[in-house]
Write a protein that holds these residues in place. Structure first.
Motif, PDB file in Angstrom:
ATOM      1  N   HIS A  11       0.811  -1.160  -0.053  1.00  0.00           N
ATOM      2  CA  HIS A  11       0.045   0.020  -0.024  1.00  0.00           C
ATOM      3  C   HIS A  11       0.893   1.199   0.001  1.00  0.00           C
ATOM      4  CE1 HIS A  11      -2.499   3.133   1.734  1.00  0.00           C
ATOM      5  NE2 HIS A  11      -3.336   2.683   1.340  1.00  0.00           N
ATOM      6  N   GLY A  12       1.853   1.335   0.797  1.00  0.00           N
ATOM      7  CA  GLY A  12       2.572   2.530   0.951  1.00  0.00           C
ATOM      8  C   GLY A  12       3.494   2.935  -0.599  1.00  0.00           C
ATOM      9  N   ALA A  13       4.060   1.794  -1.140  1.00  0.00           N
ATOM     10  CA  ALA A  13       4.541   1.979  -2.424  1.00  0.00           C
ATOM     11  C   ALA A  13       3.503   2.606  -3.319  1.00  0.00           C
ATOM     12  CB  ALA A  13       5.159   0.601  -2.891  1.00  0.00           C
ATOM     13  N   VAL A  14       2.180   1.978  -3.517  1.00  0.00           N
ATOM     14  CA  VAL A  14       1.260   2.609  -4.502  1.00  0.00           C
ATOM     15  C   VAL A  14       0.770   3.926  -4.139  1.00  0.00           C
ATOM     16  CG1 VAL A  14      -0.983   2.179  -5.129  1.00  0.00           C
ATOM     17  CG2 VAL A  14       0.312   0.067  -4.937  1.00  0.00           C
ATOM     18  N   LEU A  15       0.757   4.231  -2.799  1.00  0.00           N
ATOM     19  CA  LEU A  15       0.600   5.461  -2.249  1.00  0.00           C
ATOM     20  C   LEU A  15       1.555   6.567  -2.728  1.00  0.00           C
ATOM     21  CD1 LEU A  15      -1.420   7.680  -0.693  1.00  0.00           C
ATOM     22  CD2 LEU A  15      -0.171   7.037   1.431  1.00  0.00           C
ATOM     23  N   ALA A  16       2.660   6.195  -2.627  1.00  0.00           N
ATOM     24  CA  ALA A  16       3.934   7.018  -3.216  1.00  0.00           C
ATOM     25  C   ALA A  16       3.701   7.528  -4.491  1.00  0.00           C
ATOM     26  CB  ALA A  16       5.074   6.411  -2.953  1.00  0.00           C
ATOM     27  N   GLU A  17       3.211   6.547  -5.573  1.00  0.00           N
ATOM     28  CA  GLU A  17       3.156   6.671  -6.761  1.00  0.00           C
ATOM     29  C   GLU A  17       1.816   7.503  -6.993  1.00  0.00           C
ATOM     30  OE1 GLU A  17       3.524   3.193  -9.166  1.00  0.00           O
ATOM     31  OE2 GLU A  17       5.533   2.914  -8.386  1.00  0.00           O
ATOM     32  N   VAL A  18       0.619   7.313  -6.193  1.00  0.00           N
ATOM     33  CA  VAL A  18      -0.396   8.023  -6.365  1.00  0.00           C
ATOM     34  C   VAL A  18      -0.253   9.474  -6.117  1.00  0.00           C
ATOM     35  CG1 VAL A  18      -2.704   8.604  -5.591  1.00  0.00           C
ATOM     36  CG2 VAL A  18      -2.003   6.244  -5.844  1.00  0.00           C
TER      37      VAL A  18
END
Length: 386
Positions: A11-18
């Motif tokens: 989730h954290g990696a996806v959030l960073a890209e969002v």
């Protein structure tokens, strides 16, 4: 059945890209390094198998990643959260090329808070929900293929629909909160016969417009309640403060802070008669029809006073909230006045531009169906009263 992906993205990696997309907007997706979003898009496009579209990779994230983001946002389920998400990423109609600051400001307006408060509190929640939906899509193992998503999103979650009516007129239906309208000259707002606007924290059309038209300081504090004050001034000038006007009466005001969005006038139509001793209202369809007709008469009277002239008007389904009318009854009362005015306008060379605004897609579906089919037949089929 597609297989479940062996490795879900964090989730954290996806959030960073969002958050990268929020800063850049979808118009610059191909310039961004968003490998996790690219992998999710490839996995779904391939139904969980390797070898998705080449343009979904980190070096050239484009169409497939945008479809993925739209699908994730559409899964949020509507309401303020989804609307704010669409503005945050530049997915809302007409916002692809908006600067990040403008998109953040519009998302803050959805919640009625200052930009700074939104940045510190609401934005993380909004982006976090987008990331959560993206992880959920990855976990579907291809059950939600991005190849099928564009059509589904366009059919169910589009925020604008251009509808050609049974006659020569074309009507635009907006599917979002009324305060998100842009570049519409006049918004028609239903109100009660005392022209008493509800508190700004309420959810009605009139409360939303009052809130959006107010001027706020950087902390969200009220500086000027433009629409409320102007409406009280109109009542005082016409000798009606504290007493009811006849149903169907129309009072014009400026749009207050909504002028920054290209909205120039609010026409307040008194259709709701308070029921004594209760918090309820009575709305008669005939009063709705009369009020809409008077709103168009006022539009014709005021149009030439403005530069450029007023020519576009947006209507909600008057009386279909606490007024007690069904959406079908409300449309059946609004449309005859609109249709008659469009016919008169063609005769005298006036080209009015008509819009409807609703918050629910089910209501947009109904309006679209009624605009394109026989109204009397639809009333009979749905048990409504013409």
């Amino acid at each position: 059945m597609p297989s479940h992906p062996p490795h879900l993205p964090e989730h954290g990696a996806v959030l960073a890209e969002v958050r990268k997309v929020r800063r850049a907007g979808v118009v610059r997706l191909r310039e961004l390094d968003v490998p996790e979003l690219g992998r999710i898009a490839r996995g779904l496009s391939a139904g969980g198998a390797a070898g998705g579209p080449a343009d979904a990779g980190a070096a050239g994230a484009g169409g497939a990643v945008e479809r993925l983001l739209r699908a994730a946002v559409s899964r949020i389920g509507g309401g303020s959260l989804q609307t704010a998400a669409e503005y945050s990423l530049g997915l809302a109609q007409g916002t692809r090329d908006w600067p990040a600051a403008d998109r953040r400001r519009r998302a803050a307006q959805v919640y009625g808070v200052s930009v700074e408060r939104f940045r510190k509190h609401h934005e993380l929640m909004v982006l976090g929900q987008i990331a959560e939906q993206l992880v959920g899509l990855a976990g579907s193992g291809g059950a939600d293929s991005t190849d099928a998503l564009p059509l589904a999103v366009a059919a169910v979650h589009r925020t604008h629909r251009t509808v050609r009516t049974r006659g020569p007129a074309t009507v635009r239906v907006h599917v979002h909160s009324v305060d998100l309208l842009r570049d519409v000259d006049v918004i028609v707002s239903p109100t009660n016969t005392y022209f008493a606007l509800p508190a700004t924290y309420k959810s009605s059309v009139s409360a939303t417009l009052r809130r959006a038209g107010a001027e706020l300081d950087p902390t969200g504090g009220l500086v000027a309640d433009h629409i409320h004050d102007e409406l009280r001034g109109w009542a005082a000038r016409h000798g009606t403060p504290g007493r009811a006007v006849l149903p169907g009466t129309v009072a014009p005001t400026s749009s207050g802070a909504l002028a920054a969005q290209g909205v120039r006038r609010i026409y307040h139509v008194a259709v709701a008669q308070p029921r004594p001793g209760t918090n309820d209202y009575d709305v008669q369809p005939a009063d709705v029809t009369r009020g809409v007709a008077r709103a168009f008469a006022l539009l014709a009277e005021e149009s030439a006073r403005f530069d450029p002239p007023l020519r576009s008007v947006c209507l909600p389904l008057l009386g279909a909230g606490r007024g007690g009318l069904t959406p079908l009854e409300s449309f059946g009362a609004v449309w005859p006045a609109v249709e008659a005015e469009l016919a008169r306008g063609r005769e005298r060379g006036t080209d009015w531009e008509v819009h409807f605004v609703v918050r629910a897609h089910a209501r947009a579906d109904l309006v679209e169906r009624l605009l394109t089919h026989d109204l009397a037949h639809d009333h009979a089929q749905d048990g409504g009263t013409p």
